[in-house]
Motif scaffolding. Structure first.
Motif, PDB file in Angstrom:
ATOM      1  N   ILE A  76      -1.197 -43.472  46.862  1.00 39.14           N
ATOM      2  CA  ILE A  76      -0.526 -43.281  45.664  1.00 39.14           C
ATOM      3  C   ILE A  76      -0.861 -43.987  44.500  1.00 39.14           C
ATOM      4  N   TYR A  77      -1.401 -43.194  43.397  1.00 41.64           N
ATOM      5  CA  TYR A  77      -1.713 -43.962  42.336  1.00 41.64           C
ATOM      6  C   TYR A  77      -0.952 -43.580  40.913  1.00 41.64           C
ATOM      7  N   PHE A  78      -0.589 -44.436  40.243  1.00 45.20           N
ATOM      8  CA  PHE A  78       0.019 -44.373  38.877  1.00 45.20           C
ATOM      9  C   PHE A  78      -0.883 -44.404  37.642  1.00 45.20           C
ATOM     10  N   THR A  79      -0.928 -43.369  36.812  1.00 42.65           N
ATOM     11  CA  THR A  79      -1.957 -43.155  35.732  1.00 42.65           C
ATOM     12  C   THR A  79      -1.197 -43.052  34.462  1.00 42.65           C
ATOM     13  N   ASP A  96     -14.040 -42.731  35.435  1.00 43.05           N
ATOM     14  CA  ASP A  96     -13.596 -43.917  34.933  1.00 43.05           C
ATOM     15  C   ASP A  96     -12.282 -43.813  33.784  1.00 43.05           C
ATOM     16  N   ASN A  97     -12.081 -42.758  33.446  1.00 46.28           N
ATOM     17  CA  ASN A  97     -11.155 -42.494  32.503  1.00 46.28           C
ATOM     18  C   ASN A  97      -9.681 -42.045  32.984  1.00 46.28           C
ATOM     19  N   THR A  98      -9.355 -42.391  34.019  1.00 43.64           N
ATOM     20  CA  THR A  98      -8.123 -41.757  34.857  1.00 43.64           C
ATOM     21  C   THR A  98      -7.041 -42.580  34.214  1.00 43.64           C
ATOM     22  N   GLY A  99      -7.156 -43.795  33.664  1.00 46.28           N
ATOM     23  CA  GLY A  99      -6.114 -44.533  33.306  1.00 46.28           C
ATOM     24  C   GLY A  99      -5.299 -45.211  34.324  1.00 46.28           C
ATOM     25  N   ILE A 100      -5.766 -45.326  35.578  1.00 47.28           N
ATOM     26  CA  ILE A 100      -5.065 -45.834  36.827  1.00 47.28           C
ATOM     27  C   ILE A 100      -4.532 -47.466  36.135  1.00 47.28           C
ATOM     28  N   VAL A 101      -3.143 -47.539  36.469  1.00 45.74           N
ATOM     29  CA  VAL A 101      -2.219 -48.533  36.127  1.00 45.74           C
ATOM     30  C   VAL A 101      -1.903 -49.357  37.390  1.00 45.74           C
ATOM     31  N   GLY A 102      -1.806 -48.574  38.572  1.00 51.65           N
ATOM     32  CA  GLY A 102      -1.455 -49.223  39.916  1.00 51.65           C
ATOM     33  C   GLY A 102      -1.574 -48.290  40.720  1.00 51.65           C
ATOM     34  N   LEU A 139       3.858 -41.373  32.193  1.00 49.06           N
ATOM     35  CA  LEU A 139       3.460 -41.671  33.591  1.00 49.06           C
ATOM     36  C   LEU A 139       3.055 -40.784  34.376  1.00 49.06           C
ATOM     37  N   TYR A 140       2.121 -41.137  35.038  1.00 46.30           N
ATOM     38  CA  TYR A 140       1.727 -39.651  35.817  1.00 46.30           C
ATOM     39  C   TYR A 140       1.541 -40.301  37.385  1.00 46.30           C
ATOM     40  N   ILE A 141       1.727 -39.513  38.390  1.00 52.84           N
ATOM     41  CA  ILE A 141       1.554 -39.807  39.884  1.00 52.84           C
ATOM     42  C   ILE A 141       0.465 -39.161  40.574  1.00 52.84           C
ATOM     43  N   ALA A 142      -0.450 -39.678  41.506  1.00 49.13           N
ATOM     44  CA  ALA A 142      -1.370 -38.716  42.085  1.00 49.13           C
ATOM     45  C   ALA A 142      -1.674 -39.345  43.351  1.00 49.13           C
ATOM     46  N   SER A 143      -2.380 -38.554  44.243  1.00 48.26           N
ATOM     47  CA  SER A 143      -2.503 -39.092  45.571  1.00 48.26           C
ATOM     48  C   SER A 143      -3.945 -38.626  46.210  1.00 48.26           C
ATOM     49  N   ILE A 144      -4.173 -39.554  47.302  1.00 49.68           N
ATOM     50  CA  ILE A 144      -5.496 -39.436  47.980  1.00 49.68           C
ATOM     51  C   ILE A 144      -5.100 -39.259  49.557  1.00 49.68           C
TER      52      ILE A 144
END
Length: 165
Positions: A76-79, A96-102, A139-144
């Motif tokens: 889970i990624y927060f961007t 590189d520009n995804t803005g991942i913060v955690g 704030l956004y949430i994404a997942s792999i």
């Protein structure tokens, strides 16, 4: 929604306003099984998490309710922006520009968390500080995916517990 004007409230009212839970139901691909390291879902806004462009909060917990009963681990990624991680249900191609913060890893779901054709996984005490992006206050949430699940379009329901700071 974040409210940093806590001085307007009594101590108890202010304490009641410092925690909140947000629900996100991301759009998934329902056409077939994912592969390990596929984009499970692209950045999805956590609506209403910030009220002002300078707000910050601490992500305290994440709970995922898997209505598809797949029980597969995921990252889970927060961007701070909605830049795609690639095509959903295809190998991730994170710019590189995804803005991942955690990030956190959801190491799902054992049989003890298998509830009548649903699975539930939670992580508590994450304590990840995040700040509004200053543009759209989102704030956004994404997942792999870390496995090979087969999902319906709205098979995951994610609850994010936050504490405002």
């Amino acid at each position: 929604m974040a409210n940093k004007d806590l001085h307007r409230y009594s101590v108890q009212q202010a304490l009641n306003r410092t925690f909140d839970v947000f629900t996100v139901t991301p759009t998934l691909d329902a056409t077939g099984a994912y592969a390990d390291a596929d984009v499970l879902f692209n950045p999805t806004a956590i609506t209403g998490i910030f009220g002002h462009k300078d707000d910050a909060c601490m992500i305290r917990s994440i709970t995922i309710i898997d209505a598809d009963d797949q029980g597969i681990a995921s990252e889970i990624y927060f961007t701070t922006n909605s830049t795609d991680f690639g095509t959903i249900n295809d190998t991730a191609n994170i710019a590189d520009n995804t803005g991942i913060v955690g990030a956190v890893t959801m190491t799902y779901f054992d049989t003890a968390n298998d509830i009548d054709n649903h699975r539930v996984a939670s992580i508590k005490d994450i304590n990840m500080v995040v700040k509004a992006n200053g543009v759209d206050k989102n704030l956004y949430i994404a997942s792999i995916s870390a496995g090979t699940p087969t999902h319906t379009a709205s098979g995951l329901n994610i609850k994010i517990g936050v504490q405002y700071i």
